[in-house]
Scaffold this active site. Structure first.
Site, PDB file in Angstrom:
ATOM      1  N   THR A  35      23.545  34.419  62.649  1.00 12.79           N
ATOM      2  CA  THR A  35      22.170  34.633  63.090  1.00 12.79           C
ATOM      3  C   THR A  35      21.795  36.109  63.063  1.00 12.79           C
ATOM      4  OG1 THR A  35      22.372  32.731  64.562  1.00 12.79           O
ATOM      5  CG2 THR A  35      20.524  34.218  64.971  1.00 12.79           C
ATOM      6  N   SER A 106      29.368  31.558  62.588  1.00 13.70           N
ATOM      7  CA  SER A 106      28.381  31.351  63.631  1.00 13.70           C
ATOM      8  C   SER A 106      27.327  30.332  63.183  1.00 13.70           C
ATOM      9  CB  SER A 106      27.755  32.689  64.041  1.00 13.70           C
ATOM     10  OG  SER A 106      27.028  32.567  65.238  1.00 13.70           O
ATOM     11  N   GLN A 107      26.042  30.709  63.126  1.00 11.90           N
ATOM     12  CA  GLN A 107      25.045  29.755  62.639  1.00 11.90           C
ATOM     13  C   GLN A 107      25.400  29.304  61.223  1.00 11.90           C
ATOM     14  OE1 GLN A 107      20.212  29.299  61.752  1.00 11.90           O
ATOM     15  NE2 GLN A 107      20.934  31.069  62.880  1.00 11.90           N
ATOM     16  N   ASP A 191      34.480  33.536  73.530  1.00 12.00           N
ATOM     17  CA  ASP A 191      33.302  33.534  72.653  1.00 12.00           C
ATOM     18  C   ASP A 191      32.130  32.849  73.363  1.00 12.00           C
ATOM     19  OD1 ASP A 191      31.363  32.854  70.662  1.00 12.00           O
ATOM     20  OD2 ASP A 191      32.894  32.966  69.112  1.00 12.00           O
ATOM     21  N   HIS A 203      33.290  36.960  69.526  1.00 13.05           N
ATOM     22  CA  HIS A 203      32.549  36.226  68.494  1.00 13.05           C
ATOM     23  C   HIS A 203      32.466  37.025  67.199  1.00 13.05           C
ATOM     24  CE1 HIS A 203      29.735  33.281  66.925  1.00 13.05           C
ATOM     25  NE2 HIS A 203      28.899  34.246  66.606  1.00 13.05           N
TER      26      HIS A 203
END
Length: 263
Positions: A35, A106-107, A191, A203
């Site tokens: 993101t 992540s995303q 995280d 993260h």
């Protein structure tokens, strides 16, 4: 004259397909960024680069999607899942004999997860079916997910000490049987995005912490994919040249036209 033109056109088409597929890489890596990261690979670049450097001739491509946060996060995930499906399918059609590696961060991990394992994913994805094509499913050799918000404890491909689920965690009992043997998902307890922890640095550090482990996993799957598998779930092709049947179809067409021409 017209028949000669048809014959020459058929030969030229076969030659074009042959050339295009011979230029295909043996391995192609897709990377999906996190993101708000700028267009490109983002933090997925660590693993993408390691795999590419370890495999001569391998190529790479970033997933093109918004990677937006805030109140448009769900819309960004929806667009990302579609992008994963479209880009992998486009590549597979051009290079059906190339092996595919997926890396999501992540995303980016969430959209790869959703594309290959299906939803539902709140308002981002309603279907439980995978979005990727059957051709891609046959040629994907390994899937790396880092800091995945869909993380849930107890999955066979989990790596790390996280037990809590992410903010978009899969439901209890979730499984991804079609791909679970080629997935490796990294998530640690601190995280805040994949495990509801409180250290953003955790993260951001998966490439450094687990990059080499991810590379070893990918390499082991690439080596395993070199074996012929005929169980109906994995079909591996190591040659980038067109299949004899496909190219041969053009040859037989040309020979048939020549025979007709001489009758």
């Amino acid at each position: 004259m017209r028949l000669n033109t048809i014959i020459l056109s058929a030969v030229a088409t076969a030659s074009s397909i042959n050339t295009r597929q011979q230029n295909c890489p043996e391995i192609h890596i897709f990377g999906a960024r996190e993101t708000t990261a700028l267009p490109g690979f983002g933090s997925a670049s660590t693993v993408v680069n390691l795999v590419q450097q370890a495999n001569k001739g391998a190529t790479s491509e970033s997933i093109i999607y918004p990677a937006a946060g805030g109140n448009v996060y769900s819309a960004s995930v929806t667009a990302g899942v579609t992008a994963v499906a479209n880009q992998t399918n486009t590549f597979n059609k051009m290079c059906p004999g190339s092996k595919i590696i997926m890396v999501g961060y992540s995303q980016g991990a969430q959209i790869v997860d959703d594309a290959f394992c299906g939803g539902p994913d709140r308002v981002s994805l309603n279907t439980t079916k995978a979005s990727i094509s059957s051709g891609v499913s046959k040629m994907v050799a390994a899937i790396i997910l880092m800091g995945n918000p869909r993380h849930v404890d107890g999955l066979p491909f989990n790596v790390g000490n996280a037990t809590a689920g992410g903010f978009a965690a899969r439901p209890a009992g979730f499984k991804c049987p079609a791909f679970e043997n080629i997935i490796q998902a990294y998530c640690d307890a601190e995280d805040p995005f994949c495990a509801k922890g409180n250290k953003t640095a955790t993260h951001q550090g998966y490439g450094r912490e687990y990059g080499q482990a991810a590379l070893q996993f990918v390499q082991s799957k690439l080596e395993g994919s070199n074996e012929n598998v005929s169980n109906g779930t994995n079909v591996i092709t190591t040659s980038t040249a067109p299949s004899p049947g496909f190219h041969g179809g053009y040859i037989w067409t040309v020979l048939a036209l020549v025979a007709i021409f001489h009758l």
